[in-house]
Design a protein around this motif. Structure first.
Motif, PDB file in Angstrom:
ATOM      1  N   UNK A 186       0.819  -1.207   0.000  1.00 47.70           N
ATOM      2  CA  UNK A 186       0.000   0.000   0.000  1.00 47.70           C
ATOM      3  C   UNK A 186       0.859   1.265   0.000  1.00 47.70           C
ATOM      4  N   UNK A 187       0.480   2.221  -0.844  1.00 46.69           N
ATOM      5  CA  UNK A 187       1.145   3.520  -0.864  1.00 46.69           C
ATOM      6  C   UNK A 187       0.489   4.486   0.125  1.00 46.69           C
ATOM      7  N   UNK A 188      -0.602   4.053   0.723  1.00 45.98           N
ATOM      8  CA  UNK A 188      -1.327   4.868   1.686  1.00 45.98           C
ATOM      9  C   UNK A 188      -1.168   4.300   3.090  1.00 45.98           C
ATOM     10  N   UNK A 189      -1.328   5.131   4.127  1.00 46.75           N
ATOM     11  CA  UNK A 189      -1.245   4.628   5.503  1.00 46.75           C
ATOM     12  C   UNK A 189      -2.282   3.545   5.742  1.00 46.75           C
ATOM     13  N   UNK A 190      -1.893   2.500   6.453  1.00 43.81           N
ATOM     14  CA  UNK A 190      -2.750   1.338   6.668  1.00 43.81           C
ATOM     15  C   UNK A 190      -3.112   1.212   8.146  1.00 43.81           C
ATOM     16  N   UNK A 191      -4.386   0.930   8.389  1.00 44.29           N
ATOM     17  CA  UNK A 191      -4.911   0.693   9.734  1.00 44.29           C
ATOM     18  C   UNK A 191      -5.488  -0.715   9.773  1.00 44.29           C
ATOM     19  N   UNK A 192      -5.291  -1.420  10.886  1.00 41.13           N
ATOM     20  CA  UNK A 192      -5.814  -2.782  11.032  1.00 41.13           C
ATOM     21  C   UNK A 192      -7.157  -2.770  11.755  1.00 41.13           C
ATOM     22  N   UNK A 193      -8.073  -3.640  11.330  1.00 39.87           N
ATOM     23  CA  UNK A 193      -9.356  -3.830  11.997  1.00 39.87           C
ATOM     24  C   UNK A 193      -9.719  -5.312  11.958  1.00 39.87           C
ATOM     25  N   UNK A 194     -10.112  -5.871  13.123  1.00 40.51           N
ATOM     26  CA  UNK A 194     -10.604  -7.238  13.103  1.00 40.51           C
ATOM     27  C   UNK A 194     -10.165  -8.122  14.260  1.00 40.51           C
ATOM     28  N   UNK A 195     -11.126  -8.525  15.103  1.00 39.73           N
ATOM     29  CA  UNK A 195     -10.939  -9.564  16.122  1.00 39.73           C
ATOM     30  C   UNK A 195      -9.865  -9.248  17.165  1.00 39.73           C
ATOM     31  N   UNK A 196      -9.839  -8.026  17.658  1.00 42.37           N
ATOM     32  CA  UNK A 196      -8.999  -7.712  18.811  1.00 42.37           C
ATOM     33  C   UNK A 196      -9.926  -7.619  20.014  1.00 42.37           C
ATOM     34  N   UNK A 197      -9.973  -8.701  20.798  1.00 40.83           N
ATOM     35  CA  UNK A 197     -10.895  -8.789  21.929  1.00 40.83           C
ATOM     36  C   UNK A 197     -10.195  -8.728  23.283  1.00 40.83           C
ATOM     37  N   UNK A 198      -8.897  -8.978  23.299  1.00 43.50           N
ATOM     38  CA  UNK A 198      -8.153  -8.993  24.557  1.00 43.50           C
ATOM     39  C   UNK A 198      -6.809  -8.301  24.375  1.00 43.50           C
ATOM     40  N   UNK A 199      -6.172  -7.998  25.503  1.00 41.09           N
ATOM     41  CA  UNK A 199      -4.834  -7.415  25.446  1.00 41.09           C
ATOM     42  C   UNK A 199      -3.855  -8.391  24.801  1.00 41.09           C
ATOM     43  N   UNK A 200      -4.090  -9.682  24.994  1.00 44.42           N
ATOM     44  CA  UNK A 200      -3.229 -10.689  24.377  1.00 44.42           C
ATOM     45  C   UNK A 200      -3.397 -10.697  22.858  1.00 44.42           C
ATOM     46  N   UNK A 201      -4.628 -10.513  22.386  1.00 45.81           N
ATOM     47  CA  UNK A 201      -4.860 -10.403  20.936  1.00 45.81           C
ATOM     48  C   UNK A 201      -4.061  -9.233  20.371  1.00 45.81           C
ATOM     49  N   UNK A 202      -4.092  -8.115  21.086  1.00 42.17           N
ATOM     50  CA  UNK A 202      -3.372  -6.931  20.623  1.00 42.17           C
ATOM     51  C   UNK A 202      -1.872  -7.184  20.611  1.00 42.17           C
ATOM     52  N   UNK A 203      -1.351  -7.848  21.658  1.00 38.86           N
ATOM     53  CA  UNK A 203       0.087  -8.130  21.719  1.00 38.86           C
ATOM     54  C   UNK A 203       0.520  -8.989  20.532  1.00 38.86           C
ATOM     55  N   UNK A 204      -0.294  -9.983  20.185  1.00 41.59           N
ATOM     56  CA  UNK A 204       0.032 -10.837  19.032  1.00 41.59           C
ATOM     57  C   UNK A 204       0.063 -10.012  17.747  1.00 41.59           C
ATOM     58  N   UNK A 205      -0.889  -9.084  17.623  1.00 41.79           N
ATOM     59  CA  UNK A 205      -0.917  -8.217  16.448  1.00 41.79           C
ATOM     60  C   UNK A 205       0.337  -7.354  16.381  1.00 41.79           C
ATOM     61  N   UNK A 206       0.711  -6.761  17.507  1.00 39.53           N
ATOM     62  CA  UNK A 206       1.909  -5.905  17.543  1.00 39.53           C
ATOM     63  C   UNK A 206       3.169  -6.706  17.235  1.00 39.53           C
ATOM     64  N   UNK A 207       3.233  -7.917  17.766  1.00 39.02           N
ATOM     65  CA  UNK A 207       4.410  -8.750  17.499  1.00 39.02           C
ATOM     66  C   UNK A 207       4.501  -9.111  16.019  1.00 39.02           C
ATOM     67  N   UNK A 208       3.327  -9.326  15.399  1.00 38.80           N
ATOM     68  CA  UNK A 208       3.302  -9.702  13.987  1.00 38.80           C
ATOM     69  C   UNK A 208       3.578  -8.520  13.075  1.00 38.80           C
ATOM     70  N   UNK A 209       3.145  -7.318  13.509  1.00 33.78           N
ATOM     71  CA  UNK A 209       3.275  -6.126  12.660  1.00 33.78           C
ATOM     72  C   UNK A 209       3.840  -4.963  13.475  1.00 33.78           C
ATOM     73  N   UNK A 210       5.124  -4.994  13.794  1.00 31.51           N
ATOM     74  CA  UNK A 210       5.711  -3.962  14.651  1.00 31.51           C
ATOM     75  C   UNK A 210       5.678  -2.557  14.053  1.00 31.51           C
ATOM     76  N   UNK A 211       5.530  -2.439  12.735  1.00 37.09           N
ATOM     77  CA  UNK A 211       5.485  -1.112  12.101  1.00 37.09           C
ATOM     78  C   UNK A 211       4.079  -0.523  12.084  1.00 37.09           C
ATOM     79  N   UNK A 212       3.099  -1.298  12.501  1.00 28.83           N
ATOM     80  CA  UNK A 212       1.711  -0.836  12.478  1.00 28.83           C
ATOM     81  C   UNK A 212       1.521   0.335  13.426  1.00 28.83           C
ATOM     82  N   UNK A 213       0.782   1.369  12.968  1.00 21.84           N
ATOM     83  CA  UNK A 213       0.610   2.577  13.780  1.00 21.84           C
ATOM     84  C   UNK A 213      -0.842   2.867  14.134  1.00 21.84           C
TER      85      UNK A 213
END
Length: 313
Positions: A186-213
Motif C-alpha cells: 500500500x502507498x497509503x497509511x494502513x490501519x488494522x481492523x478485526x478480532x482484537x478482543x483482549x490485550x493478548x490479541x493486541x500483543x500478538x498483532x503488535x508482534x506480527x506487525x511492529x510497524x503498524x501505527x
C-alpha cells in the motif's frame, strides 16, 4: 499507536460515543455508523442528529458514507463539510446481504472498474480528506492485489483494512498474510481492523506487525469498554466505572427515545456483547432479553452487577 472506534450500526451512535469518551476517553478517532449518501438537500433526521457537532463535542469524529454513486458521495460530503468535518470515510466493508446486493459496502469491491471511476471522481472533487474502510474482496483474498492497485492511485487519508472477504462475514480468522502484503504494497497509511478482543490479541498483532501505527476496534470495545485500559496501562475495568458508563447510556436513550420498547431495544443490542464480560451471566442475559418494561430491565441489570463479577478479577 493510535486507536479508533469502528462504526457499528445501532451501537456506536453519539449516545454511546459520548458516554465512552466521558468514562474512558482513550480513543483517538471515532467513526460514525454509515450515512446513506444521496443528492437530497437534507439527510435523514437520525443520521444528521448523530453527526451534529453539538452532539460530538470534545471528540474526533469521522462521518462514514455508504454509496456507489460519486455524485451522491460528493453532494453529501459537501453537506457534512459545512458542519466543519475535514475527513469522510467511505464504507467498502459492510458484508450485509441487503447492502451487498445493491453493490454497496463490500459489494462495491466486485465492481472494480466502477470503483476506480468512482474514486477518480470523488478525489478530483476533493471536498474533504477521504479514508476508506474495506474488506479484502468478495470471495477470494487474492482479489485484494487488484484492489490495492486501484487504491494506490489515490491519496487516501487512511486505508482501514478488515482482512476478511465479504463471504466470511465475521467467521473464520482474519487473513494476516494478506494484511502483511497490504502493509508492504500500500502507498497509503494502513490501519488494522478485526478480532482484537483482549490485550493478548493486541500483543500478538503488535508482534506480527511492529510497524503498524493504527488499530480500529469494534466488537472488542463493546464487549469490554475497558480493553484499551488493559492494553495501555494493564488496568482492568471495575464494576463501579462500568455501571456508571451503562447508566449514562441508559439515561441518554431515555431522553431521546419514546417508550420502553425503543429504549430496551437499544440497550439489548449493547448487552448482546457486554454480557460476555461477566461471570455466570447466562440467566441474567435471559432476564435482560425478556424484559418488556424498564422496571424489569433495571432489576435484571442491578442483580447482575450485584451478584456477578467481571471475568478475570
Amino acid at each position: 499507536m493510535r486507536f479508533y472506534l469502528a462504526p457499528m450500526e445501532g451501537l456506536t451512535g453519539y449516545i454511546f460515543r459520548n458516554a465512552y469518551h466521558t468514562y474512558f476517553g482513550n480513543v483517538d478517532k471515532y467513526f460514525s455508523p454509515f450515512i446513506a449518501a444521496n443528492q437530497s438537500d437534507r439527510l435523514k433526521t437520525r443520521e444528521i442528529i448523530d453527526v451534529l457537532p453539538e452532539n460530538n463535542q470534545g471528540l474526533r469524529l469521522v462521518p462514514q458514507l455508504l454509496t456507489n454513486h460519486a455524485k451522491d458521495f460528493i453532494h453529501t460530503s459537501q453537506k457534512i463539510r459545512q458542519m466543519g468535518y475535514d475527513e469522510i470515510n467511505l464504507n467498502l466493508g459492510c458484508p450485509s446481504g441487503t447492502v451487498v446486493a445493491k453493490n454497496k459496502g463490500a459489494g462495491f469491491l466486485a465492481k472494480r472498474e466502477a470503483l476506480d471511476a468512482f474514486l477518480e471522481e470523488v478525489f478530483t472533487a476533493s471536498v474533504t480528506k477521504i479514508s476508506i474502510k474495506t474488506r479484502i474482496g468478495i470471495a477470494d483474498p487474492e482479489e485484494f492485489y487488484e484492489l490495492l492497485g486501484i487504491f494506490n492511485r489515490y491519496p487516501i487519508e487512511e486505508l482501514i483494512i478488515h482482512p476478511r472477504v465479504q463471504k466470511d462475514f465475521y467467521k473464520n480468522q482474519p487473513n494476516w498474510a494478506m494484511f502483511k502484503e497490504s502493509m508492504s504494497l500500500s502507498k497509503n497509511p494502513v490501519c488494522y481492523n478485526g478480532d482484537i478482543f483482549t490485550a493478548e490479541d493486541y500483543k500478538k498483532l503488535r508482534d506480527a506487525f511492529p510497524a503498524l501505527e493504527m488499530v480500529m476496534l469494534g466488537r472488542g470495545l463493546i464487549v469490554n469498554p475497558g480493553l484499551l485500559g488493559e492494553i495501555r496501562q494493564s488496568a482492568r475495568i471495575n464494576k463501579t466505572l462500568l455501571r456508571d458508563f451503562h447508566d449514562t447510556i441508559y439515561e441518554g436513550y431515555q431522553k431521546i427515545l419514546f417508550g420502553d420498547r425503543n429504549v430496551l431495544f437499544k440497550m439489548k443490542e449493547i448487552w448482546f456483547y457486554l454480557i460476555l464480560l461477566f461471570t455466570d451471566h447466562v440467566k441474567y442475559a435471559k432476564k435482560i432479553k425478556k424484559s418488556e418494561r424498564l422496571r424489569d430491565y433495571e432489576e435484571a441489570v442491578t442483580s447482575l452487577f450485584k451478584e456477578q463479577d467481571i471475568i478475570g478479577r
